[in-house]
Design an enzyme around this catalytic site. Sequence first.
Site, short mmCIF file in Angstrom:
data_model
loop_
_atom_site.label_atom_id
_atom_site.label_comp_id
_atom_site.label_asym_id
_atom_site.label_seq_id
_atom_site.Cartn_x
_atom_site.Cartn_y
_atom_site.Cartn_z
N LYS A 134 93.61 50.20 11.28
CA LYS A 134 94.38 49.24 10.47
C LYS A 134 93.45 48.48 9.53
O LYS A 134 93.75 48.29 8.35
CB LYS A 134 95.10 48.27 11.39
N ASN A 135 92.30 48.04 10.05
CA ASN A 135 91.42 47.19 9.26
C ASN A 135 90.61 47.97 8.23
O ASN A 135 89.86 47.37 7.46
CB ASN A 135 90.48 46.41 10.19
N ARG B 275 98.20 38.67 5.45
CA ARG B 275 96.98 38.08 4.93
C ARG B 275 96.16 39.08 4.11
O ARG B 275 95.52 38.72 3.12
CB ARG B 275 96.12 37.55 6.08
N CYS C 30 98.92 36.32 10.91
CA CYS C 30 99.01 35.76 12.26
C CYS C 30 98.60 34.30 12.29
O CYS C 30 97.71 33.88 11.57
CB CYS C 30 98.11 36.56 13.21
N ARG D 296 92.27 30.21 8.17
CA ARG D 296 91.48 31.30 7.61
C ARG D 296 91.44 31.11 6.10
O ARG D 296 92.05 31.86 5.35
CB ARG D 296 92.06 32.66 8.00
N PRO D 297 90.74 30.07 5.64
CA PRO D 297 90.75 29.75 4.22
C PRO D 297 90.11 30.86 3.40
O PRO D 297 89.23 31.58 3.88
CB PRO D 297 89.93 28.46 4.15
N ILE D 298 90.56 30.99 2.15
CA ILE D 298 89.98 32.01 1.27
C ILE D 298 88.98 31.38 0.31
O ILE D 298 88.67 31.95 -0.73
CB ILE D 298 91.08 32.79 0.52
N ASP D 299 88.46 30.20 0.67
CA ASP D 299 87.48 29.53 -0.18
C ASP D 299 86.25 30.39 -0.42
O ASP D 299 85.65 30.35 -1.49
CB ASP D 299 87.06 28.20 0.43
N ARG E 282 103.04 45.17 13.61
CA ARG E 282 102.20 45.01 12.43
C ARG E 282 100.90 45.80 12.54
O ARG E 282 100.33 46.21 11.53
CB ARG E 282 101.84 43.53 12.22
#
Length: 416
Positions: free
Chosen positions: A11-12, A81, A105, A110-113, A394
């Site tokens: 999946k990843n 995500r 999830c 889980r910031p995308i900074d 998922r």
Amino acid sequence: MRGEYRVKGAKNSALPILAAAVSKPGIHEIHDCPRIGDVFVMEEILRSLGADTCFEGNCLRADTRNMEGTVVSREIMSRMRSSVFLMGSLLARHGEATVHRPGGCRIGRRPIDIHIDGLSQMGFCVESRGEEIRCSGRCRGGRVRLPYPSVGATENLMMAALSGENETVIENCACEPEIADLQGFLRTCGFDVTGGGTSRIVVRGFSKGTHASGGAAAGDTMYFIVEDRIEAATYMAAVLATGGRAVFRNIRTEMLEEVLGVFKRMGAAIRSFDDTIEIIAPEKLKSPGIVVTSPFPGFPTDCQPQLMTLCTAAGGLTTIREEVFESRFTHKKELAKMGANIDICGKNAIIKGGLPLKGAEVSAADLRGGAALVIAGLSAGGETDVRDIYHIDRGYENFDEGLRQMGGIIERRTCD
């Protein structure tokens, strides 16, 4: 549980590779692609941008030749995500992208900074307005150092750097095998990327004016996705939880060294040859002691919930320290309904093992936690109902069928 199981494609790997297919116009055949909820959502995103996609068995065919869209809708991004990967590939293809802060999830912030800061360092203009993020420009090359080895940020920056005029060096990268797999796909597409799977990745961009062609000449590709180490570990945990014995094919020990080491500490016998691993449960599971999650090659956070279930049956005291996500103990409350004795103290879960689990009605709050509850149900006395299994769908293809194939007594029902 006994028998054999062939591990599916990861999946990843599938999700960033499908995003990367945007970078090069062509017909891409992605083999061993899992038929799971997140892949179906990524298909929907690609189609919304102008691609054609279809499954033929476990081969996903994506035609990206006529993709013109650069805006990923908020509604779709709220469901997954990994849709954030489209930032990098759309910038490589069109020089612009509009996305929204992603969903997924509920396992903590889980910031995308890191993604945004990396893109800015590479020379892109990034504007953030509430939930909307607009990016434009061209990669100028140079050196970017990630403050944390984020898997998603590593993959996003790899793709964004494809259209750069110069060499881009990304340092302190995540080293997961799925990143090396993304590199393999990009190289198959004709891009010059090296170092994937190490802490330093080098992307040698193509010359100016290549946005329209995606950096490399248009053409078709065929690629086989690497095996899913998390799926393999999940099924292995189910075998150990039920006192079973099984052979797993299409999985290599180097993908799971830390996980297999923990299983051995719990008393499991493990034999391997080439891409085959046999695992045999002990008569009684032992505590593995202290286990700390960390980026690859450490113990994966995606296997922490399954391990927690195993430790409820293991004799002695186990401490699991979660160092990747701060809210990844949501399954603790559900396991407690089944009789588990677990205390949470900050980042630590302290499990007093040896108590038999009993069947109960529980609910999945996230993907891996849901799988852990199914494993608990297989090992518990009585019947267990696991609800909200869309989370499980998922990331696992026909999870119930795979478990039945190995002797698990499990059925899928539609609830009112």
